[in-house]
Design an enzyme around this catalytic site. Structure first.
Site, mmCIF file in Angstrom:
data_model
loop_
_atom_site.group_PDB
_atom_site.id
_atom_site.type_symbol
_atom_site.label_atom_id
_atom_site.label_comp_id
_atom_site.label_asym_id
_atom_site.label_seq_id
_atom_site.Cartn_x
_atom_site.Cartn_y
_atom_site.Cartn_z
ATOM 1 N N CYS A 2 -50.977 11.277 -7.689
ATOM 2 C CA CYS A 2 -52.022 12.281 -7.601
ATOM 3 C C CYS A 2 -53.322 11.664 -8.115
ATOM 4 O O CYS A 2 -53.312 10.887 -9.074
ATOM 5 C CB CYS A 2 -51.764 13.554 -8.399
ATOM 6 S SG CYS A 2 -50.294 14.435 -7.895
ATOM 7 N N TRP A 74 -49.546 13.935 -4.689
ATOM 8 C CA TRP A 74 -48.263 13.337 -4.329
ATOM 9 C C TRP A 74 -47.243 14.312 -4.892
ATOM 10 O O TRP A 74 -47.109 14.464 -6.113
ATOM 11 C CB TRP A 74 -48.110 11.957 -4.957
ATOM 12 C CG TRP A 74 -46.878 11.247 -4.513
ATOM 13 C CD1 TRP A 74 -46.733 10.492 -3.385
ATOM 14 C CD2 TRP A 74 -45.612 11.211 -5.178
ATOM 15 N NE1 TRP A 74 -45.453 10.002 -3.305
ATOM 16 C CE2 TRP A 74 -44.741 10.424 -4.391
ATOM 17 C CE3 TRP A 74 -45.115 11.777 -6.358
ATOM 18 C CZ2 TRP A 74 -43.409 10.185 -4.748
ATOM 19 C CZ3 TRP A 74 -43.795 11.533 -6.704
ATOM 20 C CH2 TRP A 74 -42.963 10.742 -5.896
ATOM 21 N N ASN A 100 -52.714 15.775 -12.903
ATOM 22 C CA ASN A 100 -51.895 14.634 -12.468
ATOM 23 C C ASN A 100 -50.873 14.393 -13.566
ATOM 24 O O ASN A 100 -51.245 14.209 -14.721
ATOM 25 C CB ASN A 100 -52.788 13.402 -12.277
ATOM 26 C CG ASN A 100 -51.978 12.124 -12.118
ATOM 27 O OD1 ASN A 100 -50.870 12.155 -11.589
ATOM 28 N ND2 ASN A 100 -52.523 11.015 -12.570
ATOM 29 N N GLY A 101 -49.592 14.409 -13.200
ATOM 30 C CA GLY A 101 -48.539 14.202 -14.193
ATOM 31 C C GLY A 101 -47.408 15.179 -13.953
ATOM 32 O O GLY A 101 -47.289 15.741 -12.856
ATOM 33 N N GLU A 487 -39.119 -9.523 -1.727
ATOM 34 C CA GLU A 487 -40.477 -9.001 -1.503
ATOM 35 C C GLU A 487 -40.756 -8.848 -0.005
ATOM 36 O O GLU A 487 -41.365 -7.867 0.423
ATOM 37 C CB GLU A 487 -41.488 -9.939 -2.195
ATOM 38 C CG GLU A 487 -42.952 -9.604 -2.006
ATOM 39 C CD GLU A 487 -43.350 -8.220 -2.490
ATOM 40 O OE1 GLU A 487 -42.555 -7.527 -3.138
ATOM 41 O OE2 GLU A 487 -44.481 -7.817 -2.159
ATOM 42 N N LYS A 491 -41.686 -5.310 1.771
ATOM 43 C CA LYS A 491 -42.902 -5.111 2.575
ATOM 44 C C LYS A 491 -42.552 -4.495 3.916
ATOM 45 O O LYS A 491 -43.222 -3.585 4.387
ATOM 46 C CB LYS A 491 -43.645 -6.435 2.823
ATOM 47 C CG LYS A 491 -44.398 -7.052 1.678
ATOM 48 C CD LYS A 491 -45.647 -6.316 1.259
ATOM 49 C CE LYS A 491 -45.370 -5.235 0.253
ATOM 50 N NZ LYS A 491 -45.237 -5.613 -1.129
ATOM 51 N N LYS A 609 -49.620 4.619 -4.490
ATOM 52 C CA LYS A 609 -49.897 3.298 -5.060
ATOM 53 C C LYS A 609 -49.547 3.249 -6.541
ATOM 54 O O LYS A 609 -49.022 2.260 -7.028
ATOM 55 C CB LYS A 609 -51.388 3.000 -4.870
ATOM 56 C CG LYS A 609 -51.814 1.659 -5.393
ATOM 57 C CD LYS A 609 -51.717 0.616 -4.330
ATOM 58 C CE LYS A 609 -52.003 -0.770 -4.829
ATOM 59 N NZ LYS A 609 -51.169 -1.744 -4.137
HETATM 60 O O1 M6R Z 1 -48.700 -0.851 -10.254
HETATM 61 P P1 M6R Z 1 -47.359 -1.489 -10.398
HETATM 62 O O2 M6R Z 1 -47.373 -2.937 -10.118
HETATM 63 O O3 M6R Z 1 -46.723 -1.188 -11.730
HETATM 64 O O4 M6R Z 1 -46.467 -0.806 -9.289
HETATM 65 C C1 M6R Z 1 -45.102 -1.068 -9.183
HETATM 66 C C2 M6R Z 1 -44.581 -0.621 -7.853
HETATM 67 O O5 M6R Z 1 -44.748 0.751 -7.687
HETATM 68 C C3 M6R Z 1 -45.273 -1.342 -6.687
HETATM 69 O O6 M6R Z 1 -45.180 -2.723 -6.823
HETATM 70 C C4 M6R Z 1 -44.647 -0.918 -5.351
HETATM 71 O O7 M6R Z 1 -43.344 -1.394 -5.251
HETATM 72 C C5 M6R Z 1 -45.521 -1.410 -4.196
HETATM 73 N N1 M6R Z 1 -45.790 -0.339 -3.298
HETATM 74 C C6 M6R Z 1 -44.890 -2.453 -3.381
HETATM 75 O O8 M6R Z 1 -45.695 -2.873 -2.331
#
Ligand code: M6R
Length: 614
Positions: A2, A74, A100-101, A487, A491, A609
């Site tokens: 959020c 979210w 947010n939370g 990874e 992706k 994100k």
């Molecule tokens: O902000 P952060 O690196 O702590 O986030 C961790 C994961 O949420 C983040 O890497 C997520 O897996 C990505 N969407 C991957 O592309």
């Protein structure tokens, strides 16, 4: 998750709040809403879906106001529909609030409020907050800011909150605990609030990162006052933002993700700039220099992270154990925090996080700190919660990463971990100065080599076209290329919704091999190095089952080329640095497949994100 944004001042609030919501949309895009104050009236507009839905809806109305709060959601509690969208409003329509939370005790609070006659419209945890504030304000005859402060003593959970009231048209009130909130001090006596600095940077560079359990009262006449929830006044610590506005634009690329992939030659360079000198033969991460001995003498280093950052941690484990001979464990932050881990005072816990706000990673650090461990951070977002609670840390300096799928943040994290491994190894004497020289020279060559990988984009796009309709995919690698396989698979699944698994290449025969048929693409990292021959054997095993092999190989490779259906060449480099190059073709491949399948690359479904809930 959020995003929240707010403005109060002399300008029109709606365009500022709307633009801010667009910048914060990476944090969630299930619904969006605003509340605006104008001529003593409070108007609320909210819509399910993306911020553009809200924009279309709101611009059909004559919207204006000098103060506004906005939210992009979210969903945690309740469906992503108009009713559950924020802001939530008190029953008499006087107070509006965004959050947010997660309010963990929302159910008991909701029952109490219902027994006192409050009627809930939404299924959200947030709506209890606005009714609670209203209830306290009426019962205790206090203004809504004071009511919010009292209300927070009854709330269990995480929050960043901004509230407005038509009875106090010159005021905004904000509070935070475990969810980020940045306050911008404008040049015109106006104020901004947002989940991160991106909606603010266009207007001011003077910011205050709010701390846990702080309440900000903004009054257009009296200015900003900061309190703790015990009502003691605090002095705001004003910082200068280093963020540049251009970094938040797409800069001619179709998607942020593509732009961020292409930024990697620069972002990797920015990450090691000033931190190494090949001629003089030194490497140093200034931010954690005073903890080098502690790390060398540590019982073990424990890396905590989630998602892509966890994959970077696995590369780090390989590098630090191999080069510096220090015991490293890599933990999913979400598991670590709940399994009563054994933590000693001479453990060093390192959190890796792009956003610096991931709730599980933050909680894992807090746990480690409470047990007396030293806590360090590797973050991208400057001023983020993790960077502020850790004893010390290093920034990746990758610049804002806006695409939900992490790309340049990963290569930045791996770069920092490489520098860390080399620093510790050299100081401990587990590598010679000559090895250090060679490694540093190789690292300095990486940005140009990433550029050369990016030049294979057209070839990768063709491969993407061949495999875009796959329903499953396997990614294989050995050693430090195993996390690259993980990874690559992440992706692909997160942006194209194709099911993909990453596996250590040798593990394939213990199960996943059963999946292989002539329709299954298998992406293999088969670069020159210690395990090259072993990987070639794994490729043979796949070919015997008619699987399709797409191999990442070292430039000039002939052997794998004969076996594979497709090869993608990367420049030769030191084996330790292969992850920095081999990751890039997988990023491009996922990107093109997602575009070809018509997916929303920058904002994949169900994701956000910054995962600020557990
Ligand atoms: O902000 P952060 O690196 O702590 O986030 C961790 C994961 O949420 C983040 O890497 C997520 O897996 C990505 N969407 C991957 O592309």
């Amino acid at each position: 998750m959020c995003g929240i944004v707010a403005y109060i001042g002399k300008k029109e609030a709606f365009p500022i709040v709307l633009k801010g919501l667009k910048r914060l949309e990476y944090r969630g895009y299930d619904s969006a809403g605003v509340a605006l104050l104008s001529a003593g009236e409070l108007s609320v507009y909210k819509r399910a879906g993306k911020v553009s839905n809200l924009e279309d809806f709101a611009t059909q109305h004559n919207i204006s106001g000098h103060a506004g709060i906005g939210h992009t959601r979210w969903a945690t509690h309740g469906l992503p529909n108009d009713t559950n969208a924020h802001p939530h409003v008190s029953m008499d329509g006087s107070i509006a609030l965004i959050h947010n939370g997660i309010i963990e005790n929302y159910d008991s609070l909701r029952k109490e409020l219902i027994s006192e006659g409050y009627v809930f419209k939404s299924e959200t945890d947030t709506e209890v907050l606005v009714h609670l504030v209203d209830n306290i304000s009426k019962k205790e005859n206090v203004w809504f800011g004071e009511a919010l402060r009292i209300a927070l003593h009854h709330v269990v959970g995480a929050y960043a909150i901004v509230a407005i009231s038509k009875n106090y048209p010159n005021r905004l009130v904000a509070a935070r605990k475990s969810s980020p909130l940045v306050l911008g001090i404008g040049t015109d006596g106006d104020f901004y609030l947002a989940s991160d600095a991106t909606p603010i940077v266009e207007y001011t560079k003077q910011v205050v990162y709010m701390e846990d359990e702080e309440i900000a009262v903004i009054d257009l006449e009296e200015g900003l006052k900061l309190y703790n929830i015990g009502d003691q006044q605090k002095t705001p610590y004003i910082q200068q933002l280093e963020l540049e506005l251009e970094a938040l634009e797409k800069g001619g690329y179709e998607h942020f993700m593509l732009k961020e992939i292409y930024e990697q030659p620069r972002s990797i360079l920015d990450c090691f700039r000033g931190r190494l000198n090949t001629d003089e033969g030194w490497v140093s991460l200034r931010g954690i220099r005073e903890y080098e001995d502690k790390m060398i003498q540590a019982n073990r280093l424990i890396i905590v992270a989630c998602g892509t950052s966890w994959h970077a941690g696995l590369v780090g484990e390989y590098l630090i154990e191999d080069l510096a001979r220090i015991n490293v464990e890599v933990e999913y932050a979400s598991e670590f925090r709940y399994r009563n881990p054994i933590i000693h005072e001479n453990d060093v816990v390192i959190a890796i996080s792009q956003s610096g706000e991931t709730a599980d990673t933050l909680a894992a650090l807090e746990l480690a700190k409470s047990k007396g461990a030293t806590i360090l951070g590797i973050c991208n977002v400057v001023g983020s919660s993790i960077s502020r609670i850790t004893d010390a840390g290093s920034y990746t300096h990758a610049g804002p990463e806006i695409g939900v799928a992490s790309t340049k943040a990963f290569t930045g994290q791996v770069t920092i971990l490489t520098l860390l491994a080399l620093t510790l190894a050299h100081k401990k004497g587990t590598i010679t100065t000559s090895v250090l020289h060679t490694m540093l020279a190789e690292l300095e060559a990486i940005p140009n080599k990433v550029k050369r990988v990016l030049e294979t984009n057209a070839h990768i796009e063709k491969i993407a076209n061949t495999y875009k309709d796959a329903t499953n995919a396997l990614y294989l690698g050995r050693g430090s290329s195993f996390p690259v396989a993980l990874e690559g698979a992440l992706k692909l699944k997160e942006i194209s919704y194709i099911h993909a698994e990453g596996y250590p290449a040798a593990e394939m025969k213990h199960g996943p091999i059963a999946l292989i048929d002539e329709n299954m693409p298998i992406f293999v990292i088969a670069t020159q190095g210690n395990s090259y021959e072993k990987v070639v054997s794994n490729i043979q095993e796949v070919k015997a089952r008619k699987g399709k092999i797409i191999a990442i190989v070292t430039e000039g490779d002939v052997h794998v080329r004969e076996l594979a259906d497709e090869v993608i060449e990367i420049p030769e480099t030191n084996e330790y640095l292969v992850p920095l190059l081999a990751t890039v073709p997988f990023q491009l491949l996922s990107y093109h497949i997602a575009v070809m399948r018509g997916c929303n690359v920058d904002q994949p479904r169900n994701l956000a994100k910054s995962v600020t809930v557990e």
